[in-house]
Design an enzyme around this catalytic site. Structure first.
Site, short mmCIF file in Angstrom:
data_model
loop_
_atom_site.label_atom_id
_atom_site.label_comp_id
_atom_site.label_asym_id
_atom_site.label_seq_id
_atom_site.Cartn_x
_atom_site.Cartn_y
_atom_site.Cartn_z
N ASP A 1 13.27 33.36 12.05
CA ASP A 1 13.81 32.22 11.32
C ASP A 1 13.84 30.96 12.18
OD1 ASP A 1 15.80 33.28 12.97
OD2 ASP A 1 17.42 32.67 11.64
N HIS B 1 26.51 39.62 18.27
CA HIS B 1 26.50 40.87 17.51
C HIS B 1 25.14 41.53 17.63
CE1 HIS B 1 24.27 38.66 14.42
NE2 HIS B 1 25.22 37.75 14.43
N LYS C 1 20.87 44.30 5.83
CA LYS C 1 20.73 43.46 7.00
C LYS C 1 21.20 44.22 8.23
CE LYS C 1 21.75 38.81 8.72
NZ LYS C 1 22.46 37.54 8.44
N GLN D 1 17.32 21.03 19.16
CA GLN D 1 16.73 22.26 19.72
C GLN D 1 15.37 21.95 20.34
OE1 GLN D 1 16.98 25.81 17.32
NE2 GLN D 1 15.27 26.77 18.38
N LYS E 1 25.15 44.83 9.91
CA LYS E 1 26.26 44.63 8.99
C LYS E 1 26.74 45.97 8.47
CE LYS E 1 26.46 40.08 8.81
NZ LYS E 1 27.66 39.33 9.18
N THR E 2 28.05 46.18 8.47
CA THR E 2 28.63 47.41 7.94
C THR E 2 29.74 47.04 6.96
OG1 THR E 2 30.40 47.60 9.58
CG2 THR E 2 28.24 48.51 10.18
N ARG F 1 28.15 25.40 8.49
CA ARG F 1 29.01 26.21 9.33
C ARG F 1 30.31 25.45 9.60
NH1 ARG F 1 25.92 30.32 12.11
NH2 ARG F 1 23.70 30.05 11.73
N THR G 1 29.31 30.20 18.23
CA THR G 1 30.06 30.09 16.97
C THR G 1 31.17 31.12 16.85
OG1 THR G 1 28.31 31.41 15.95
CG2 THR G 1 28.17 29.03 15.68
N HIS H 1 21.71 39.86 17.66
CA HIS H 1 21.22 39.13 18.83
C HIS H 1 20.50 40.03 19.82
CE1 HIS H 1 24.62 36.42 17.54
NE2 HIS H 1 23.66 35.54 17.71
N LYS I 1 21.52 29.76 6.20
CA LYS I 1 22.84 29.54 5.63
C LYS I 1 22.75 28.72 4.34
CE LYS I 1 25.17 31.55 8.91
NZ LYS I 1 26.02 32.73 8.66
#
Length: 420
Positions: free
Chosen positions: A202, A50, A237, A181, A240-241, A92, A45, A53, A88
């Protein structure tokens, strides 16, 4: 749950990787016998993975290092065209085939930092599910695969249920994701003998669907293992920054900024992150975790250097550590700070200070509005002087003797603007 016999599950248990398993003893036996061919799926995507993962990538690393089986990194060239609804509230953005291919190419390089690819028994393999998904005949797929899925059961999975409970639209396209999947798992078993799928917690429902489809289609026993979805001690989370996601590609986040991300770890997270994101022996982790007071900063530096070395190499990690030492401990302007080149003509005309910090230049903040907010709270500095005017401009006169302008966001994020 019995005590693990295999080195693989011992490592995963001791280091805190395991959230849930479908059959701990079955996975343990396969690992002990070295036949635990395992896959993790990664959709394409974006042009980079990041920090979120990293847990699953580290699990593949330990799978290979302990000799438990063959790691398979499954690139979602096919499933990315559908979009995973997990976690989500809205669909997406659909990408073109060309965008997906570009992203896939960009992502590939990260894996070789953590696992070795090749032809050997435990060497990793990279596969793309577009190989089989794009060739499916819709009617045959519905008859052979779709008939095994209960809509009632699919509606009970979190990825669907949470979206519907919040009254957000779930497209039929996305509803098919879990079927695809599940099909991936069965197809990988046929092609490579894959018996374990790993992923974030998840993904549990999607993975279990694959196990169930395999059972209905007569495959050998398949297994599931999920890792926790991490949050920091303060509840944020992981990854995330204020300036956005913590990317793994060096062209999207420099090794220095990556080092700084880990250096800024909260005290309460240091031991946990040392176990999960480095390969330091656990007795060394315990030693670092026992440090108290200001000494905990030594543990944070060790975390930053070891995590950065895994991704970017030891030389880049030590350079980042040395740059930080010069910048913060000596107060010097380290020329190895991340640098953005800017035409001298732009400074002659005047470059808006908000724009300089924003996504078109230093990328220290994600937007002009965030830059404006940081000015109000005193969070931005130019050449170590706090910015107080959000309408200010940078000019040639702001260049230091080294020909740069130092931009700082907080105490530990710095970028040099170099006039060319």
């Amino acid at each position: 749950m019995n005590a693990p016999r295999s080195e693989f599950l011992k490592v995963l248990t001791e280091r805190g990787y395991i959230h849930q398993t479908s059959d701990f003893d079955g996975i343990d036996t396969a690992a002990l016998e070295g036949r635990l061919t395992t896959y993790v799926g990664y959709d394409c995507t974006g042009p980079s993975l990041h920090v979120g993962h990293l847990l699953s990538i580290m699990m593949l690393h330990w799978l290979q290092k302990t000799g438990a089986g063959k790691p398979i990194t499954l690139m979602g060239g096919g499933t990315t065209r559908v979009g995973d609804p997990s976690g989500k509230d809205e669909s997406r953005k659909l990408l073109t085939v060309e965008q997906i291919e570009d992203n896939k190419t960009s992502i590939k390089g990260v894996f070789s930092r953590f696992i070795a690819f090749g032809e050997g028994k435990t060497d990793a393999v990279m596969v793309d599910n577009a190989e089989w998904l794009t060739k499916l005949n819709y009617i045959e797929f519905l008859r052979d695969v779709g008939r095994h899925f209960s809509v009632n059961r699919m509606l009970s999975f979190d990825s669907v249920k949470l979206r519907l409970e919040r009254e957000h639209e779930l497209s039929f396209l996305e509803f098919n994701y879990m079927i695809l999947q599940a099909y991936d798992f069965v197809e990988l078993h046929k092609r490579y003998g894959t018996i374990l799928q790993m992923g974030g917690s998840d993904q549990w429902g999607n993975i279990v669907n694959g196990i169930d489809l395999g059972r209905r289609q007569g495959t050998a026993q398949l297994y599931a293992l999920t890792c926790p979805l991490l949050t920091t001690a303060s509840g944020a989370k992981m990854g995330k920054t204020a300036s956005g996601a913590v990317w793994l590609n060096a062209d999207m986040l420099s090794p220095y900024d990556y080092w700084q991300f880990w250096r800024n770890t909260e005290d309460a997270d240091v031991v946990r992150f040392l176990k999960l994101f480095t390969t330091l022996p656990l007795d060394e982790v315990d030693r670092l975790g026992a440090l108290q007071g200001a000494e905990i900063n030594e543990a944070k530096k060790a975390l930053a250097t070891e995590a950065t070395a895994l991704l970017h190499g030891r030389e880049a990690a030590e350079l980042a550590a040395e740059t930080a030492r010069k910048t913060f401990e000596q107060g010097a302007l380290a020329e190895t700070l991340p640098t953005v080149e800017i035409a001298s003509g732009q400074l002659e005309e005047g470059l808006g200070v908000l724009a300089a910090f924003g996504p078109d230049y230093a990328k220290l903040v994600p937007s002009m509005s965030e830059a404006r907010r940081q000015v109000k709270s005193g969070g931005l500095k130019v050449n170590d002087q706090t910015v107080t005017d959000d309408r200010g401009v940078l000019k040639l006169s702001d260049l230091t003797a080294e020909g740069v302008i130092k931009l700082s966001f907080g105490k530990k994020k710095h970028v040099l603007l170099r006039a060319v």
